[in-house]
Design an enzyme around this catalytic site. Structure first.
Site, PDB file in Angstrom:
ATOM      1  N   HIS A  94       0.866  -1.191   0.000  1.00  0.00           N
ATOM      2  CA  HIS A  94       0.000   0.000   0.000  1.00  0.00           C
ATOM      3  C   HIS A  94       0.900   1.237   0.000  1.00  0.00           C
ATOM      4  O   HIS A  94       1.916   1.284   0.700  1.00  0.00           O
ATOM      5  CB  HIS A  94      -0.910  -0.002   1.232  1.00  0.00           C
ATOM      6  CG  HIS A  94      -1.959   1.083   1.189  1.00  0.00           C
ATOM      7  ND1 HIS A  94      -1.670   2.389   1.513  1.00  0.00           N
ATOM      8  CD2 HIS A  94      -3.260   1.064   0.825  1.00  0.00           C
ATOM      9  CE1 HIS A  94      -2.771   3.123   1.367  1.00  0.00           C
ATOM     10  NE2 HIS A  94      -3.746   2.339   0.947  1.00  0.00           N
TER      11      HIS A  94
ATOM     12  N   GLU B   6       0.750   4.125   1.275  1.00  0.00           N
ATOM     13  CA  GLU B   6       1.046   4.764   2.564  1.00  0.00           C
ATOM     14  C   GLU B   6       2.132   3.991   3.319  1.00  0.00           C
ATOM     15  O   GLU B   6       3.031   4.591   3.924  1.00  0.00           O
ATOM     16  CB  GLU B   6      -0.236   4.842   3.411  1.00  0.00           C
ATOM     17  CG  GLU B   6       0.008   5.559   4.726  1.00  0.00           C
ATOM     18  CD  GLU B   6      -1.194   5.506   5.654  1.00  0.00           C
ATOM     19  OE1 GLU B   6      -2.337   5.560   5.174  1.00  0.00           O
ATOM     20  OE2 GLU B   6      -0.973   5.420   6.870  1.00  0.00           O
TER      21      GLU B   6
ATOM     22  N   SER C 238      -8.907   0.918  -2.404  1.00  0.00           N
ATOM     23  CA  SER C 238      -9.113   1.816  -1.263  1.00  0.00           C
ATOM     24  C   SER C 238      -9.160   0.992   0.019  1.00  0.00           C
ATOM     25  O   SER C 238     -10.131   0.258   0.265  1.00  0.00           O
ATOM     26  CB  SER C 238     -10.419   2.597  -1.442  1.00  0.00           C
ATOM     27  OG  SER C 238     -10.857   3.106  -0.213  1.00  0.00           O
TER      28      SER C 238
ATOM     29  N   ASN D  27      -9.569   1.718   3.184  1.00  0.00           N
ATOM     30  CA  ASN D  27     -10.654   1.932   4.158  1.00  0.00           C
ATOM     31  C   ASN D  27     -11.988   1.410   3.633  1.00  0.00           C
ATOM     32  O   ASN D  27     -12.825   0.961   4.402  1.00  0.00           O
ATOM     33  CB  ASN D  27     -10.705   3.393   4.606  1.00  0.00           C
ATOM     34  CG  ASN D  27     -11.355   4.304   3.607  1.00  0.00           C
ATOM     35  OD1 ASN D  27     -12.565   4.479   3.619  1.00  0.00           O
ATOM     36  ND2 ASN D  27     -10.568   4.881   2.705  1.00  0.00           N
TER      37      ASN D  27
ATOM     38  N   SER E 163     -12.715   8.103   0.199  1.00  0.00           N
ATOM     39  CA  SER E 163     -12.314   8.761  -1.055  1.00  0.00           C
ATOM     40  C   SER E 163     -13.455   8.824  -2.069  1.00  0.00           C
ATOM     41  O   SER E 163     -13.213   9.021  -3.263  1.00  0.00           O
ATOM     42  CB  SER E 163     -11.105   8.029  -1.638  1.00  0.00           C
ATOM     43  OG  SER E 163     -11.305   6.639  -1.612  1.00  0.00           O
TER      44      SER E 163
HETATM   45 FE1  SF4 Z   1      -6.534   8.965   4.786  1.00  0.00          FE
HETATM   46 FE2  SF4 Z   1      -8.648  10.607   4.959  1.00  0.00          FE
HETATM   47 FE3  SF4 Z   1      -7.740   9.434   7.123  1.00  0.00          FE
HETATM   48 FE4  SF4 Z   1      -6.313  11.357   5.956  1.00  0.00          FE
HETATM   49  S1  SF4 Z   1      -8.298  11.623   6.953  1.00  0.00           S
HETATM   50  S2  SF4 Z   1      -5.539   9.433   6.761  1.00  0.00           S
HETATM   51  S3  SF4 Z   1      -6.770  10.954   3.794  1.00  0.00           S
HETATM   52  S4  SF4 Z   1      -8.637   8.410   5.331  1.00  0.00           S
END
Ligand code: SF4
Length: 326
Positions: free
Chosen positions: A128, A130, A226, A228, A271
């Site tokens: 991923h 991140e 995605s 999440n 997102s």
């Molecule tokens: Fe990711 Fe949104 Fe959480 Fe920021 S606020 S870490 S962009 S899911």
């Protein structure tokens, strides 16, 4: 009398503050500098958002080496490793860093604990973006652990200075299980000073847990890459939804999923723009699910300001626009 068909609409759902900031950053960059504006990786993990920015002149690339020297590049919300910043500088790129501030916080923690001599367990998913970015902050001292199964067998360095951090978009419950397994084997494992799983991920999971036990089927709108969004399907099933499916948009819905259903749950990942949820609601309404009950478990008011480099250029442009002509 038969029970009416209904939709339980979870809230909060959809865009979080970090995604909103990243998407607006690309839009503003396109307005300010004109196309093309290059974006390293998908700005956020959503096909619709990426396609709509592409139609306005954004060019998505995997690596900065693909970008012509001197161009403008926006880094995605998921963050980048320090090497990406130095590669961009070497190519003379103008960079706008749209990394979510909550991801930047995890990067800062990784740097800080590595600097203090800690070994770090990063709970997250291999590959991923991140995780790649955070690992790049301290590759020599970070060990990735993906889930409770890996936690049961991973071999960690023997040290008193051992701490865990996590990706921001994980399942809260699964992460707790992973840490429990690790702490059972490494009792000296320390916890970070604050949660790394972000407010938006947690809030969307709490809302899904609230509606899931009542749902014959729970639909999550979100793309397959995605994190999440994918977690929301798992959370829904764990919390008692009879079935759960993730779709990119209404066109992926299947009639068969709803044949026996009276109560449909609906949510969307962080997102996902609301228009995609509206299209699913319209599809469901055409099939008799016209009653919508909003189930709200939290209020979200967080807003992040745009990246400083973009704010500076926007301010300069607005001053230029009001300057009297000589
Ligand atoms: Fe990711 Fe949104 Fe959480 Fe920021 S606020 S870490 S962009 S899911």
């Amino acid at each position: 009398m038969s029970q009416p068909k209904r939709v339980l609409l979870a809230a909060p759902r959809g865009y979080c503050a970090g995604v909103d900031r990243a998407v607006v950053s690309v839009e503003k960059a396109l307005e300010l500098y004109g196309p093309p504006v290059y974006v390293r990786k998908e700005i956020v993990h959503n096909k619709y958002v990426v396609a709509s920015l592409e139609s306005r002149g954004a060019i998505f690339v995997d690596e900065v080496e693909e970008i012509p020297e001197g161009s403008t590049v926006v880094f995605s919300a998921h963050g980048v490793a320090p090497a990406v910043h130095s590669d961009s500088a070497d190519r003379g790129l103008k960079t706008i860093d749209a990394t979510c501030p909550l991801v930047t916080k995890v990067h800062a923690e990784a740097r800080r604990f590595a600097g203090e001599g800690y070994q770090i367990v990063l709970v997250g998913h291999e590959g991923h973006e991140e995780v790649v970015g955070t690992t790049g902050e301290a590759p020599d001292v970070i060990t990735l652990v993906q889930d409770p199964i890996e936690a049961a067998s991973v071999v960690l360095p023997e040290t008193d200075k051992l701490i865990w951090l996590s990706q921001t978009t994980l399942s809260v419950d699964e992460t707790l299980q992973t840490i429990e397994v690790l702490k059972g084997r490494y009792p000296n494992l320390m916890s970070p000073p604050s949660d790394d799983i972000c407010y938006a991920t947690q809030n969307r999971q709490v809302a899904v847990k609230e509606i899931a036990p009542q749902c014959d089927v729970l639909i999550v709108v979100g793309s397959g890459n995605s994190s999440n969004s994918v977690r929301l399907v798992e959370v829904a099933l764990d919390a008692g939804a009879r079935a759960s499916h993730r779709v990119d948009s209404a066109v992926e819905l299947k009639e068969a999923w709803f044949e026996e259903a009276l109560t449909v749950g609906l949510t969307s990942g962080a997102s996902v723009p609301e228009i995609l949820v509206d299209e699913v609601l319209a599809w469901l309404a055409e099939r008799g699910f016209a009653t919508i009950e909003l189930v709200k478990t939290a209020e979200e008011t967080l807003v992040f300001s745009l990246p400083p480099e973009l704010r500076r250029d926007l301010k300069a442009a607005s001053l230029q626009a009001i300057k009297p002509k000589e």
